[in-house]
Design a protein around this motif. Structure first.
Motif, short mmCIF file in Angstrom:
data_model
loop_
_atom_site.label_atom_id
_atom_site.label_comp_id
_atom_site.label_asym_id
_atom_site.label_seq_id
_atom_site.Cartn_x
_atom_site.Cartn_y
_atom_site.Cartn_z
N GLY A 105 0.71 -1.22 -0.05
CA GLY A 105 -0.04 -0.02 0.10
C GLY A 105 0.90 1.30 0.16
N PRO A 106 0.20 2.20 -0.03
CA PRO A 106 1.01 3.65 -0.09
C PRO A 106 1.72 3.91 1.24
CG PRO A 106 -1.28 4.10 0.25
CD PRO A 106 -1.17 2.63 -0.09
N PRO A 107 2.74 4.84 1.29
CA PRO A 107 3.37 5.05 2.50
C PRO A 107 2.49 5.50 3.67
CG PRO A 107 4.50 6.01 0.60
CD PRO A 107 3.21 5.65 0.02
N LEU A 215 -1.82 4.33 -10.46
CA LEU A 215 -0.78 3.57 -10.14
C LEU A 215 0.38 4.37 -9.89
CD1 LEU A 215 -0.98 0.05 -11.77
CD2 LEU A 215 -1.63 0.60 -9.50
N ALA A 216 1.02 4.46 -8.91
CA ALA A 216 2.47 5.28 -8.64
C ALA A 216 3.43 4.11 -8.24
CB ALA A 216 2.00 6.35 -7.73
N ASP A 217 4.68 4.36 -8.76
CA ASP A 217 5.70 3.51 -8.14
C ASP A 217 6.72 4.17 -7.12
OD1 ASP A 217 7.47 4.86 -9.95
OD2 ASP A 217 7.65 3.39 -11.27
N ARG A 311 -1.36 -7.95 -8.85
CA ARG A 311 -0.28 -8.19 -8.98
C ARG A 311 0.58 -7.00 -9.43
NH1 ARG A 311 0.44 -13.47 -12.76
NH2 ARG A 311 2.49 -12.96 -11.98
N GLU A 312 -0.13 -5.89 -9.76
CA GLU A 312 0.81 -4.59 -10.03
C GLU A 312 1.27 -4.05 -8.59
OE1 GLU A 312 2.16 -3.15 -13.23
OE2 GLU A 312 1.75 -5.39 -13.22
N MET A 313 0.26 -4.26 -7.75
CA MET A 313 0.36 -3.62 -6.35
C MET A 313 1.63 -4.54 -5.76
SD MET A 313 -3.37 -3.05 -4.66
CE MET A 313 -2.88 -2.30 -3.18
#
Length: 586
Positions: A105-107, A215-217, A311-313
């Motif tokens: 998940g996100p920070p 989506l963000a990496d 799966r991208e997560m």
């Protein structure tokens, strides 16, 4: 260090979804379950499953210490929170990371900044995203809400600062409603999210709900996967969603994409997230909020791009770069939430036993299910049984396939929203055969007239979880604790567990046959507020009790004027459908 074993900190269909994605990715999955979910589909599909030993959200899926203890015992090296429960809880994310476990998940800082809707508004303002007027900070009390409404006018939205999914959101259209709605929003927010702060904003009338799946990496890349329209809502919770959002011009789509990317970049976001907007009847776009998690409706974005977002997560949490820009959107996809609610009775929650479940199949049909036939859909958690996602080459074909799929569907044992779905697929406001898309976020409550009949089938009520006992056994000299049905292994060998048989629900017709003075419960639920006392005089429409079922509050009002007698309702008590709460006599 790559992910190898994922604990799914959730239940129902989203737990099934993540467990399946883990299997696809070659990862081991770990389920956790409340007492009611001991025989659930998600617990049986996971490679390992651990009991949470409790029945309420607070003592199960919201208990951070229990979840982290199971992560340690199971050797899970990552946690996926699904949606709801702790998915947008920054303290949980921090605790997971502090335990040396990968957080999918996100920070925490991004969850804190965007999960707090007041701070999210500040970020949106900073990057120039469009916004309606609102309070800069949470309000202290109902008087502050009244002051805002006096300045900016009605209607206004009272919104849980840390909420989502329609819980802790109340719309006031009259000044006199504000105190009760403020109290209810706060109470719902505490129950669902553990935080009760609320803020207020001007409520756009008859807007569409349009959002972007993003989506963000961890390398600073942000992409928009697709737009979605989620305007078909009841109680501010979505029922039908589609991708891409139809009937928007290129300029509007460009604004949605650029605003979403700017907001997430400013918040240093990582992972899957959704930026939500309202689109007014004049085309005006207004930023609503960011959901810092995967959403229920994510499958429609998957269907039009070919991506597996779960799966991208996993990849993003492993530190991999996205490796692509905004994907090309192809075709059209519509999702129908199959909820245990009676659409003809104001979408009353209706937990029970799923006596028959035969989902549709064929071209363009995907089923994300949470239960199988014979399983119990408990009243302690949300009402979602499954999702039917139908895709086509364009919106017209997706609608055609949807009619066929919903005609094929067989679901029995409790009321569901399926009759609504079938009716809306014939409604010109939704099908927009004339090119005009007429639905908006309150269309169901204000304009829809599908003449849906109340559920007439045999209905059941979800049983109470079976009582269990803890016994100690030795296996190869090792001491183990085992949970068994209460009474098993006693002197006479009797099993003292509560019956798991379906409890027959009293029909609406039977309930009407009670005395005309009786106020009866329209559903199975828990009483969270009693607003009257024996001997009180009430007018028709006055609040008597507030029931909670499937995480939503339902106010029950007096059906006639008179004096309250024989009040049996008590806060915390569980009532069944058709049970008498009090009498209102002349």
């Amino acid at each position: 260090m790559g992910i190898s074993k994922v604990l799914v900190a959730n239940r129902g269909e989203i737990a099934v979804r993540v467990i399946r994605a883990a299997a696809d990715a070659g990862l081991t999955s770990v389920a956790i379950y409340a007492d009611q979910d001991s025989d659930s589909l998600f617990a049986s599909l996971a490679d390992e499953a651990y009991a949470l030993n409790g029945t309420t959200p607070a003592e199960t899926y919201l208990d951070i210490a229990k979840i982290l203890s199971i992560a340690k015992r199971s050797g899970a090296d990552a946690i996926h929170p699904g949606y709801g429960f702790l998915a947008e809880n920054a303290s949980f994310a921090e605790a997971v990371l502090a335990a040396g476990v990968i957080w999918i998940g996100p920070p925490p800082a991004a969850i804190e900044a965007l999960g707090d809707k007041v701070r999210a508004r500040h970020i949106a303002q900073k990057v120039g995203a469009p916004l309606v007027p609102g309070t800069p900070d949470p309000v202290e009390d109902a008087d502050a809400v009244i002051a805002f409404a006096t300045e900016y006018g009605l209607p206004i939205a009272i919104k849980a600062a840390f909420g989502g999914g329609g819980r802790g959101l109340k719309v006031a259209r009259e000044m006199r409603e504000i105190p009760e709605l403020f109290e209810s929003a706060t109470r719902e927010a505490v129950t669902a999210f553990g935080r009760g702060e609320c803020f207020v904003e001007r409520y756009l009338d008859k807007p569409r709900h349009v959002e972007t799946q993003c989506l963000a990496d961890s390398h600073g890349n942000v992409v928009v996967i697709s737009t979605r329209d989620c305007s078909l809502q009841r109680r501010h919770q979505k029922l039908v969603e589609e991708a891409p959002a139809p009937f928007l011009d290129a300029e509007q789509v460009a604004r949605l994409y650029s605003s979403s990317k700017a907001i997430l970049a400013e918040a240093a976001y990582v992972g899957a997230g959704t930026c939500e907007f309202l689109v007014g009847q004049d085309g005006t776009i207004s930023f609503l909020e960011v959901n810092t998690r995967l959403q229920v409706e994510h499958p429609v974005s998957e269907q039009v791009t070919g991506l597996d977002l779960v799966r991208e997560m996993f990849r993003i949490a492993d530190g991999e770069p996205l490796g692509y820009g905004d994907p090309v959107v192809t075709g059209h996809s519509i999702e129908f939430r199959i909820n245990a609610e009676d659409a003809a009775r104001n979408f009353l929650p209706a937990p029970g036993i799923l006596t028959r479940w035969r989902p549709p199949s064929g071209p363009g049909v995907r089923i994300d299910d949470g239960y199988l036939a014979g399983m119990s859909v408990p009243g302690s958690f949300d009402s979602l049984i499954a999702k039917i996602i139908v895709s086509g080459a364009d919106r017209k074909q997706a609608l055609e396939r949807s009619r066929r799929a919903l005609k094929e569907l067989v679901v029995e044992g409790m009321p569901t929203v399926v009759p609504f779905h079938r009716a809306v697929l014939e409604d010109p406001a939704y099908t927009a055969d004339d090119g005009r898309f007429g639905v908006h976020t309150r269309w169901i409550e204000t304009e829809f007239n599908g003449n849906i009949q109340p559920y007439a089938g045999a209905a059941t009520e979800a049983p109470e979880p079976a009582q269990r006992s803890k016994i100690v056994v030795e296996v190869n000299g090792k001491r183990l604790e085992v949970m068994v049905p209460a009474g098993l292994g006693t002197a006479n060998g009797a099993i003292g567990a509560k019956s798991k048989k379906p409890v027959k629900r009293q029909s609406a017709a039977a309930a009407k046959n009670l005395s005309g003075t009786a106020l009866t419960s329209p559903m199975q639920g828990t009483i969270v507020k009693v607003a009257v006392a024996d001997g009180d005089a009430v007018q028709a429409g006055d609040l008597v009790v507030v029931l909670e079922a499937m995480k939503m509050e339902q106010p029950l009002t007096a059906h006639r004027a008179g004096t309250v007698k024989n009040l049996s309702a008590q806060v915390g008590a569980t009532v069944t459908s058709g049970s008498t709460l009090c009498e209102i006599v002349d």
